[in-house]
Design an enzyme around this catalytic site. Sequence first.
Site, PDB file in Angstrom:
ATOM      1  N   SER A   1      -1.652  -0.987  -2.178  1.00 55.74           N
ATOM      2  CA  SER A   1      -1.295  -2.196  -2.285  1.00 55.74           C
ATOM      3  C   SER A   1      -2.705  -3.142  -2.427  1.00 55.74           C
ATOM      4  CB  SER A   1      -0.435  -2.892  -1.373  1.00 55.74           C
ATOM      5  OG  SER A   1       0.789  -1.985  -1.254  1.00 55.74           O
TER       6      SER A   1
HETATM    7  C1  LIG Z   1       3.459   0.073  -2.560  1.00 54.01           C
HETATM    8  S1  LIG Z   1       3.358   1.843  -2.204  1.00 54.01           S
HETATM    9  C2  LIG Z   1       2.934   1.918  -0.786  1.00 54.01           C
HETATM   10  C3  LIG Z   1       1.625   1.545  -0.236  1.00 54.01           C
HETATM   11  C4  LIG Z   1       0.828   1.822   0.746  1.00 54.01           C
HETATM   12  N1  LIG Z   1       1.499   1.426   2.112  1.00 54.01           N
HETATM   13  C5  LIG Z   1      -0.614   1.458   0.935  1.00 54.01           C
HETATM   14  O1  LIG Z   1      -1.160   2.032   2.085  1.00 54.01           O
HETATM   15  O2  LIG Z   1      -1.321   0.670   0.158  1.00 54.01           O
HETATM   16  C6  LIG Z   1       4.972   2.019  -2.305  1.00 54.01           C
HETATM   17  C7  LIG Z   1       5.534   3.611  -1.880  1.00 54.01           C
HETATM   18  O3  LIG Z   1       6.812   3.748  -1.413  1.00 54.01           O
HETATM   19  C8  LIG Z   1       7.449   4.916  -1.698  1.00 54.01           C
HETATM   20  N2  LIG Z   1       8.827   5.039  -1.708  1.00 54.01           N
HETATM   21  C9  LIG Z   1       9.608   4.643  -2.490  1.00 54.01           C
HETATM   22  N3  LIG Z   1      11.071   4.653  -2.216  1.00 54.01           N
HETATM   23  C10 LIG Z   1      10.806   5.308  -1.020  1.00 54.01           C
HETATM   24  C11 LIG Z   1      11.796   5.737  -0.289  1.00 54.01           C
HETATM   25  N4  LIG Z   1      13.170   5.713  -0.382  1.00 54.01           N
HETATM   26  N5  LIG Z   1      11.322   6.298   1.069  1.00 54.01           N
HETATM   27  C12 LIG Z   1      10.043   6.518   1.190  1.00 54.01           C
HETATM   28  N6  LIG Z   1       9.133   6.028   0.253  1.00 54.01           N
HETATM   29  C13 LIG Z   1       9.502   5.316  -0.876  1.00 54.01           C
HETATM   30  C14 LIG Z   1       6.739   5.149  -3.132  1.00 54.01           C
HETATM   31  O4  LIG Z   1       6.947   6.465  -3.485  1.00 54.01           O
HETATM   32  C15 LIG Z   1       5.186   4.541  -3.059  1.00 54.01           C
HETATM   33  O5  LIG Z   1       4.514   5.531  -2.828  1.00 54.01           O
END
Ligand SMILES: C[S@@+](CC[C@H](N)C(=O)[O-])C[C@H]1O[C@@H](n2cnc3c(N)ncnc32)[C@H](O)[C@@H]1O
Length: 402
Positions: free
Chosen positions: A73
């Site tokens: 992000s």
């Molecule tokens: C915006 S990214 C996270 C960014 C991260 N927190 C960082 O350090 O920048 C969103 C993440 O959520 C994950 N995601 C989507 N649905 C999910 C779920 N049901 N359970 C766990 N992770 C999920 C995606 O695979 C993605 O990697």
Amino acid sequence: MTLQVDDAITLRRAMVATLRDEGLITTDSVAAAMNAVPRHDFAPGEPLEKVYQTSTTLVPKLDARGRQTSVVSASHIQAIQLEQAEVRPGMNVLEIGSGGYNAALIAEIVGPTGSVTTVDIDADIVDRARAGLRRAGYEQVNVVLADAEHGVAQHAPYDRIIVTVGAWDIPPAWLDQLTPDGRIVVPLRFAGITRLIAFDRAPDDPVLTASNYRLGSFVPMQGDGAADEQLIPITPDVGLRLDQNSPLTFDVPALRRALNTTPAESWSGTPFDMPDELELFLLTNGPELPMLHAAQAAVDQSVVNRTVRIGTPALVRGGTFAYRIKRENPQMVSGFETGVIAHGPEAEQVGSELLDMIRAWAGGYYRRGAAHIAYRPNTADTSGLTGWHTTKRHGVLAVAWL
Ligand SMILES: C[S@@+](CC[C@H](N)C(=O)[O-])C[C@H]1O[C@@H](n2cnc3c(N)ncnc32)[C@H](O)[C@@H]1O
């Protein structure tokens, strides 16, 4: 190599200074964490300058249709969420959606007496997060591959749950795994928009109340908690977006005809300022409004005003619709004035109805944080709710303007 490390430190300090200047970092603990963690360790292949910009997302992963399913992000969003979470040393924190960087920031703040778990549904992202955490020296973070709809029971209870993926609801597991007075920071999708909300829970009260909310967006949640919105095309380039649970229906041919008519403009005499607050008010205080969206082509051809490009609430009455626009006006405190543009046979009437709503916001709620947001899980009494609310799978989200 040394030059690279020195460059990274300089760029990192500049990033933190910018975030402070913008009022997004407000505490020393978040500033210290962002100064300490080498963000570039979590974004292999990305140029250093890009890594340390404040509004850039990194290492995107796309699905087969070209939509982003994961990014590291933008640091300005991470700063907002960390400040909202008010993480303290010694806390046990769950991060939902991994990348590694944000988990490392949290690990810096909780320190050696705290603990951090990060969970992602995607094995590639889990592998990359683990590698980044190893490179940067945060191997104490628990990295879990799972669908976070069900939380991560083995490390619960959590003092903080920080959700870094766009959620449509708050599943029971998150509340079960939160301490009695814990806080959930979540980008929650409702009424066609997302707000980053910090929800607090008080012991013996199942209702979550928002201590604050901010603008921001995230890639959508996958897995058992995934939720789709309804998209109603008016033309190939213009459409209405509705929450998945909305019962609204539209006279699409009439709206298509309206798009081809000369619109009527009218002006509110109130400043154009804090459009995200006005947007929230329009969507949660009165009749249900869809979000009007358009592709760049429709803006370029002057079919709709450019405000529609990112989506804007529209008041639709039969074959007429109206939405807000702005114009320069040096007499307004913000230098801009809010107005309305309306298309269709009842343009004057519908435009003036929307103007009244805009003036009601400007007269009574023209400030940040005027909305009172609460989430009542289904385990609480959800009957007899008055005011704006929307029923989700696991509870009811209510927004009040007092
Ligand atoms: C915006 S990214 C996270 C960014 C991260 N927190 C960082 O350090 O920048 C969103 C993440 O959520 C994950 N995601 C989507 N649905 C999910 C779920 N049901 N359970 C766990 N992770 C999920 C995606 O695979 C993605 O990697």
